[in-house]
Design a protein around this motif. Structure first.
Motif, PDB file in Angstrom:
ATOM      1  N   ILE A 180       0.855  -1.177   0.000  1.00  0.00           N
ATOM      2  CA  ILE A 180       0.000   0.000   0.000  1.00  0.00           C
ATOM      3  C   ILE A 180       0.897   1.234   0.000  1.00  0.00           C
ATOM      4  CG2 ILE A 180      -0.184   0.151   2.508  1.00  0.00           C
ATOM      5  CD1 ILE A 180      -3.173   0.795   2.003  1.00  0.00           C
ATOM      6  N   GLY A 181       0.443   2.269  -0.618  1.00  0.00           N
ATOM      7  CA  GLY A 181       1.199   3.514  -0.645  1.00  0.00           C
ATOM      8  C   GLY A 181       0.259   4.680  -0.827  1.00  0.00           C
ATOM      9  N   GLY A 182       0.732   5.837  -0.524  1.00  0.00           N
ATOM     10  CA  GLY A 182      -0.121   7.004  -0.682  1.00  0.00           C
ATOM     11  C   GLY A 182       0.642   8.273  -0.390  1.00  0.00           C
ATOM     12  N   GLY A 183      -0.038   9.355  -0.603  1.00  0.00           N
ATOM     13  CA  GLY A 183       0.567  10.647  -0.340  1.00  0.00           C
ATOM     14  C   GLY A 183      -0.489  11.727  -0.245  1.00  0.00           C
ATOM     15  N   ALA A 184      -0.117  12.835   0.338  1.00  0.00           N
ATOM     16  CA  ALA A 184      -1.040  13.955   0.489  1.00  0.00           C
ATOM     17  C   ALA A 184      -0.271  15.257   0.344  1.00  0.00           C
ATOM     18  CB  ALA A 184      -1.718  13.905   1.851  1.00  0.00           C
ATOM     19  N   THR A 185      -0.957  16.270  -0.160  1.00  0.00           N
ATOM     20  CA  THR A 185      -0.387  17.612  -0.225  1.00  0.00           C
ATOM     21  C   THR A 185      -1.401  18.605   0.316  1.00  0.00           C
ATOM     22  OG1 THR A 185      -1.182  18.051  -2.462  1.00  0.00           O
ATOM     23  CG2 THR A 185       1.009  17.110  -2.274  1.00  0.00           C
ATOM     24  N   ILE A 186      -0.904  19.598   1.002  1.00  0.00           N
ATOM     25  CA  ILE A 186      -1.738  20.703   1.474  1.00  0.00           C
ATOM     26  C   ILE A 186      -1.115  21.964   0.901  1.00  0.00           C
ATOM     27  CG2 ILE A 186      -2.590  21.966   3.472  1.00  0.00           C
ATOM     28  CD1 ILE A 186      -2.364  19.347   5.059  1.00  0.00           C
ATOM     29  N   THR A 187      -1.885  22.675   0.064  1.00  0.00           N
ATOM     30  CA  THR A 187      -1.381  23.859  -0.621  1.00  0.00           C
ATOM     31  C   THR A 187      -2.190  25.080  -0.197  1.00  0.00           C
ATOM     32  OG1 THR A 187      -0.874  22.465  -2.528  1.00  0.00           O
ATOM     33  CG2 THR A 187      -0.870  24.851  -2.883  1.00  0.00           C
ATOM     34  N   PRO A 188      -1.567  26.072   0.434  1.00  0.00           N
ATOM     35  CA  PRO A 188      -2.300  27.301   0.765  1.00  0.00           C
ATOM     36  C   PRO A 188      -2.806  27.967  -0.513  1.00  0.00           C
ATOM     37  CG  PRO A 188      -0.139  27.263   1.821  1.00  0.00           C
ATOM     38  CD  PRO A 188      -0.174  26.127   0.845  1.00  0.00           C
ATOM     39  N   THR A 189      -4.070  28.401  -0.508  1.00  0.00           N
ATOM     40  CA  THR A 189      -4.633  29.015  -1.707  1.00  0.00           C
ATOM     41  C   THR A 189      -5.122  30.443  -1.489  1.00  0.00           C
ATOM     42  OG1 THR A 189      -6.800  28.050  -1.254  1.00  0.00           O
ATOM     43  CG2 THR A 189      -5.343  26.823  -2.708  1.00  0.00           C
ATOM     44  N   ALA A 190      -5.523  30.782  -0.253  1.00  0.00           N
ATOM     45  CA  ALA A 190      -6.070  32.120  -0.023  1.00  0.00           C
ATOM     46  C   ALA A 190      -6.096  32.418   1.471  1.00  0.00           C
ATOM     47  CB  ALA A 190      -7.488  32.219  -0.587  1.00  0.00           C
ATOM     48  N   PHE A 191      -6.387  33.679   1.779  1.00  0.00           N
ATOM     49  CA  PHE A 191      -6.627  34.103   3.156  1.00  0.00           C
ATOM     50  C   PHE A 191      -7.948  34.858   3.181  1.00  0.00           C
ATOM     51  CE2 PHE A 191      -2.004  33.756   3.105  1.00  0.00           C
ATOM     52  CZ  PHE A 191      -1.793  33.012   4.256  1.00  0.00           C
ATOM     53  N   LEU A 192      -8.793  34.514   4.146  1.00  0.00           N
ATOM     54  CA  LEU A 192     -10.027  35.250   4.377  1.00  0.00           C
ATOM     55  C   LEU A 192      -9.716  36.265   5.468  1.00  0.00           C
ATOM     56  CD1 LEU A 192     -13.036  35.697   3.893  1.00  0.00           C
ATOM     57  CD2 LEU A 192     -13.481  33.917   5.590  1.00  0.00           C
ATOM     58  N   VAL A 193      -9.820  37.549   5.132  1.00  0.00           N
ATOM     59  CA  VAL A 193      -9.497  38.626   6.060  1.00  0.00           C
ATOM     60  C   VAL A 193     -10.796  39.298   6.470  1.00  0.00           C
ATOM     61  CG1 VAL A 193      -8.207  40.765   6.405  1.00  0.00           C
ATOM     62  CG2 VAL A 193      -7.261  38.965   4.952  1.00  0.00           C
ATOM     63  N   ILE A 194     -11.085  39.270   7.771  1.00  0.00           N
ATOM     64  CA  ILE A 194     -12.318  39.872   8.299  1.00  0.00           C
ATOM     65  C   ILE A 194     -11.903  40.993   9.237  1.00  0.00           C
ATOM     66  CG2 ILE A 194     -14.451  39.463   9.570  1.00  0.00           C
ATOM     67  CD1 ILE A 194     -14.047  36.450   8.831  1.00  0.00           C
ATOM     68  N   GLY A 195     -12.265  42.210   8.854  1.00  0.00           N
ATOM     69  CA  GLY A 195     -11.860  43.372   9.644  1.00  0.00           C
ATOM     70  C   GLY A 195     -13.003  44.341   9.818  1.00  0.00           C
ATOM     71  N   PRO A 196     -12.709  45.509  10.380  1.00  0.00           N
ATOM     72  CA  PRO A 196     -13.741  46.521  10.608  1.00  0.00           C
ATOM     73  C   PRO A 196     -14.431  46.975   9.322  1.00  0.00           C
ATOM     74  CG  PRO A 196     -11.715  47.096  11.765  1.00  0.00           C
ATOM     75  CD  PRO A 196     -11.418  45.901  10.911  1.00  0.00           C
ATOM     76  N   SER A 197     -13.711  46.917   8.205  1.00  0.00           N
ATOM     77  CA  SER A 197     -14.298  47.378   6.942  1.00  0.00           C
ATOM     78  C   SER A 197     -15.019  46.269   6.183  1.00  0.00           C
ATOM     79  CB  SER A 197     -13.212  47.993   6.055  1.00  0.00           C
ATOM     80  OG  SER A 197     -12.233  47.013   5.747  1.00  0.00           O
ATOM     81  N   GLY A 198     -15.065  45.053   6.737  1.00  0.00           N
ATOM     82  CA  GLY A 198     -15.762  43.945   6.076  1.00  0.00           C
ATOM     83  C   GLY A 198     -14.842  42.763   5.849  1.00  0.00           C
ATOM     84  N   ALA A 199     -15.295  41.853   5.016  1.00  0.00           N
ATOM     85  CA  ALA A 199     -14.532  40.638   4.719  1.00  0.00           C
ATOM     86  C   ALA A 199     -13.983  40.702   3.300  1.00  0.00           C
ATOM     87  CB  ALA A 199     -15.414  39.416   4.880  1.00  0.00           C
ATOM     88  N   GLN A 200     -12.799  40.133   3.139  1.00  0.00           N
ATOM     89  CA  GLN A 200     -12.161  40.131   1.823  1.00  0.00           C
ATOM     90  C   GLN A 200     -11.399  38.824   1.664  1.00  0.00           C
ATOM     91  OE1 GLN A 200      -9.262  43.249   1.367  1.00  0.00           O
ATOM     92  NE2 GLN A 200      -9.171  43.024  -0.847  1.00  0.00           N
ATOM     93  N   LEU A 201     -11.530  38.199   0.510  1.00  0.00           N
ATOM     94  CA  LEU A 201     -10.787  36.990   0.199  1.00  0.00           C
ATOM     95  C   LEU A 201      -9.569  37.378  -0.621  1.00  0.00           C
ATOM     96  CD1 LEU A 201     -10.799  33.890   0.463  1.00  0.00           C
ATOM     97  CD2 LEU A 201     -11.877  33.822  -1.772  1.00  0.00           C
ATOM     98  N   LEU A 202      -8.383  37.043  -0.106  1.00  0.00           N
ATOM     99  CA  LEU A 202      -7.141  37.374  -0.803  1.00  0.00           C
ATOM    100  C   LEU A 202      -6.520  36.092  -1.340  1.00  0.00           C
ATOM    101  CD1 LEU A 202      -5.593  39.870   1.768  1.00  0.00           C
ATOM    102  CD2 LEU A 202      -6.834  40.410  -0.328  1.00  0.00           C
ATOM    103  N   PRO A 203      -6.691  35.818  -2.638  1.00  0.00           N
ATOM    104  CA  PRO A 203      -6.099  34.602  -3.212  1.00  0.00           C
ATOM    105  C   PRO A 203      -4.585  34.718  -3.305  1.00  0.00           C
ATOM    106  CG  PRO A 203      -7.172  35.899  -4.919  1.00  0.00           C
ATOM    107  CD  PRO A 203      -7.435  36.594  -3.613  1.00  0.00           C
ATOM    108  N   LEU A 204      -3.906  33.590  -3.182  1.00  0.00           N
ATOM    109  CA  LEU A 204      -2.453  33.589  -3.270  1.00  0.00           C
ATOM    110  C   LEU A 204      -1.943  33.459  -4.690  1.00  0.00           C
ATOM    111  CD1 LEU A 204      -1.492  31.432  -0.179  1.00  0.00           C
ATOM    112  CD2 LEU A 204      -1.408  33.903  -0.432  1.00  0.00           C
TER     113      LEU A 204
END
Length: 128
Positions: free
Chosen positions: A70-94
């Motif tokens: 048996i064999g396998g593998g996994a990857t975790i790749t950062p794709t974006a940051f969800l920024v929630i602040g006083p002015s609202g929410a914004q999705l910042l893709p990488l």
């Protein structure tokens, strides 16, 4: 089919993958900044596995030797940051758009304001 050795290998692989992957692998833990902004990392998770086996020996015997793997593998790749602040929410893709220079120029004022606030807050907390 419950005594099939390949099924045992497959169950072992799936239970191992379940232990590694959970919702925190995709939507990370929120990060709170001093100004009340919350930053949440978003990632893409990909995984794959393979399993196989074979029985060796003659079909006339009641128990044949088994070989498998048996064999396998996994990857975790950062794709974006969800920024929630006083002015609202914004999705910042990488991933940078085709016109990445325009995007950098667009975000520069926000970065400068954040850096200035950080220094101002740091300076006010220092002993005189």
């Amino acid at each position: 089919m419950s005594d099939n050795p390949v099924q045992g290998l497959l169950q072992t692989a799936l239970s191992g993958l379940n232990g590694m992957m959970d919702v925190n692998s995709i939507v990370g833990k929120p990060i709170e900044t001093s100004d009340g902004t919350t930053i949440i990392p978003i990632s893409k998770v990909s995984y794959g596995y393979f399993t196989g086996g074979s029985e060796f020996g003659s079909s006339s015997s009641t128990h044949m030797p088994f070989g498998g793997g048996i064999g396998g593998g996994a990857t975790i790749t950062p794709t974006a940051f969800l920024v929630i602040g006083p002015s609202g929410a914004q999705l910042l893709p990488l991933d940078m758009p085709k016109d990445s220079l325009s995007r950098i120029i667009e975000l520069t004022p926000q970065l400068l304001v954040s850096v200035r606030e950080w220094f101002d807050n740091g300076a006010s907390s220092r002993p005189q």
